[in-house]
Design a protein around this motif. Structure first.
Motif, PDB file in Angstrom:
ATOM      1  N   ALA A 180    -113.004  44.294  73.063  1.00 37.98           N
ATOM      2  CA  ALA A 180    -113.661  44.101  71.500  1.00 37.98           C
ATOM      3  C   ALA A 180    -112.722  43.195  70.404  1.00 37.98           C
ATOM      4  O   ALA A 180    -112.579  42.990  70.086  1.00 37.98           O
ATOM      5  N   GLU A 185    -119.181  42.263  68.676  1.00 35.87           N
ATOM      6  CA  GLU A 185    -119.854  43.155  67.777  1.00 35.87           C
ATOM      7  C   GLU A 185    -121.489  43.252  67.841  1.00 35.87           C
ATOM      8  O   GLU A 185    -121.319  44.686  67.370  1.00 35.87           O
ATOM      9  N   VAL A 188    -122.565  45.781  70.370  1.00 35.21           N
ATOM     10  CA  VAL A 188    -122.044  46.966  70.008  1.00 35.21           C
ATOM     11  C   VAL A 188    -123.270  47.264  68.903  1.00 35.21           C
ATOM     12  O   VAL A 188    -123.658  48.647  69.812  1.00 35.21           O
ATOM     13  N   HIS A 189    -123.140  46.991  68.096  1.00 35.57           N
ATOM     14  CA  HIS A 189    -124.365  46.988  67.206  1.00 35.57           C
ATOM     15  C   HIS A 189    -125.676  47.532  66.974  1.00 35.57           C
ATOM     16  O   HIS A 189    -126.212  48.865  67.615  1.00 35.57           O
ATOM     17  N   SER A 192    -125.730  50.483  70.092  1.00 33.39           N
ATOM     18  CA  SER A 192    -126.395  52.065  69.243  1.00 33.39           C
ATOM     19  C   SER A 192    -127.378  52.135  69.047  1.00 33.39           C
ATOM     20  O   SER A 192    -128.174  53.398  68.594  1.00 33.39           O
ATOM     21  N   LEU A 200    -115.589  51.998  72.666  1.00 38.00           N
ATOM     22  CA  LEU A 200    -115.360  50.910  72.645  1.00 38.00           C
ATOM     23  C   LEU A 200    -113.370  50.869  73.285  1.00 38.00           C
ATOM     24  O   LEU A 200    -112.812  51.619  72.729  1.00 38.00           O
ATOM     25  N   ARG A 207    -107.769  44.744  66.688  1.00 41.13           N
ATOM     26  CA  ARG A 207    -109.549  44.354  67.088  1.00 41.13           C
ATOM     27  C   ARG A 207    -110.097  46.503  67.024  1.00 41.13           C
ATOM     28  O   ARG A 207    -111.483  46.410  66.529  1.00 41.13           O
ATOM     29  N   THR A 210    -112.270  51.286  63.255  1.00 37.95           N
ATOM     30  CA  THR A 210    -113.317  51.458  62.975  1.00 37.95           C
ATOM     31  C   THR A 210    -114.182  50.767  62.078  1.00 37.95           C
ATOM     32  O   THR A 210    -115.647  50.830  62.777  1.00 37.95           O
ATOM     33  N   TYR A 213    -116.149  47.425  63.928  1.00 36.18           N
ATOM     34  CA  TYR A 213    -117.556  48.943  64.887  1.00 36.18           C
ATOM     35  C   TYR A 213    -117.525  49.713  64.266  1.00 36.18           C
ATOM     36  O   TYR A 213    -117.345  51.140  65.129  1.00 36.18           O
ATOM     37  N   SER A 215    -120.625  51.206  64.646  1.00 35.37           N
ATOM     38  CA  SER A 215    -121.888  52.009  65.274  1.00 35.37           C
ATOM     39  C   SER A 215    -121.020  52.417  66.028  1.00 35.37           C
ATOM     40  O   SER A 215    -122.134  53.037  67.317  1.00 35.37           O
ATOM     41  N   ALA A 216    -119.583  52.216  67.322  1.00 37.79           N
ATOM     42  CA  ALA A 216    -119.502  52.669  67.944  1.00 37.79           C
ATOM     43  C   ALA A 216    -118.913  54.439  67.864  1.00 37.79           C
ATOM     44  O   ALA A 216    -118.278  54.852  66.581  1.00 37.79           O
ATOM     45  N   VAL A 219    -114.075  54.204  69.806  1.00 35.37           N
ATOM     46  CA  VAL A 219    -112.972  53.061  69.402  1.00 35.37           C
ATOM     47  C   VAL A 219    -111.134  53.693  70.502  1.00 35.37           C
ATOM     48  O   VAL A 219    -110.760  53.950  69.257  1.00 35.37           O
TER      49      VAL A 219
END
Length: 324
Positions: A180, A185, A188-189, A192, A200, A207, A210, A213, A215-216, A219
């Motif tokens: 992570a 970053e 992940v975006h 998604s 993640l 790190r 949420t 991240y 968009s995850a 986590v």
């Protein structure tokens, strides 16, 4: 298919008493920007969630929302193969015919979408079958296994002689990223946005947040031995090792190889990846380095190269799964 996942979420935020329409491509002949099963939601203001084409069809489809809401579902053919200045073929960039089914999102249709959402959340496939009845189509939600093999999308003729249109809806493909760091970053975006369900995992609590991240979909925080239990990896998952920590990558790789996910990629050189296995040759199905060779620099470009590779491979995996 990612359109439908986003549409269901948008539908939950809407006032269900206000006019809204779901448009679905049910059949394509020739070349088209999107294929069978692609969906688009239009609300009372003409705002759209999802796209059906490269901009050729959307405005005309959206303009029919009030008519569909008042008078019921209808099916419209957009023939983009001609060169008549008044036809849809002029300047469209496509050379095919697209059949679009438009239906008002009243209680029955909305309930069907929410049932589909529940099935997808359970990791199950959902299937919609539309059957020609005279000039109309009747829509049914059926078990995925009831759609004949080889007829998962588009038009087919049933043994009864009825014309049917199948739409198979699958859960999002899961992308599991171990690591992570800040370089993850943008990946992940972008993943998604491209229709992956992103999980993640990392050992650093600062790190595993949420808000870093958003968009995850999930986590997880923990060291490798804990993550092996927290994040079960299946044969249909795509997995990336991006921890930048040699020992943790080594432990994770040892636990992942027996699970044999659909894709397992390791950030870094092939020589480093082989060191993780203490000099053993990497299995041929493990990818290292990851990403297309586009001379990428920086987190954003590297994310593009990685995502392009896994999108390409996910299409091949989907074809194999459908054939199997």
């Amino acid at each position: 298919m990612e359109n439908l996942h986003n549409i269901i979420q948008a539908l939950r935020r809407m006032n269900r008493s206000e006019p809204a329409m779901l448009a679905t491509i049910i059949h394509v002949e020739g070349s088209a920007y999107r294929k069978e099963g692609t969906t688009m939601l239009v609300d009372k203001n003409g705002s759209m969630t999802g796209v059906l084409s490269g901009g050729c069809l959307e405005q005309d489809v959206a303009a029919r929302t009030e008519e569909v809401w008042k008078y019921g579902a209808r099916t419209v053919e957009y023939d983009m193969r001609g060169y008549d200045p008044l036809s849809w073929g002029q300047g469209s960039g496509c050379n095919g015919s697209v059949l679009v089914h438009m239906e008002p999102l009243r209680t029955e249709e909305v309930d069907r979408l929410f049932t589909i959402e529940a099935l997808l959340q359970e990791g199950k496939e959902a299937a919609v079958l539309r059957v020609e009845k005279g000039t109309q189509l009747e829509t049914f939600l059926v078990p995925a296994g009831e759609i004949p093999v080889g007829q998962k999308m588009g038009r087919f003729i049933a043994p009864s002689g009825e014309v049917m249109y199948a739409q198979l809806i699958k859960p999002k493909r899961r992308l599991v990223i171990f690591g992570a760091g800040t370089d993850v970053e943008p990946l992940v975006h972008m993943a998604s946005m491209s229709g992956f369900s992103v999980t993640l995992a990392d050992w650093r609590e600062e790190r595993c947040q949420t808000h870093i991240y958003p968009s995850a979909d999930a986590v997880h925080c923990g060291f490798p031995e804990k993550l092996a239990e927290q994040v079960p990896v299946s044969a249909s998952d795509f997995v990336l090792l991006m921890t930048h920590h040699f020992q943790y990558d080594k432990e994770l790789l040892e636990s992942l190889i027996p699970r044999r996910p659909a894709y397992l990629g390791i950030l870094g050189s092939k020589a480093r990846a082989e060191k993780l296995l203490e000099g053993q040759e990497l299995p041929e199905w493990v990818t290292s380095p990851i990403g297309l060779s586009i001379k990428a620099e920086g987190p954003e470009e590297i994310a593009v190269s990685i995502l392009a590779e896994i999108i390409h491979l996910s299409k091949h995996v989907a074809i194999k799964e459908a054939a199997g």
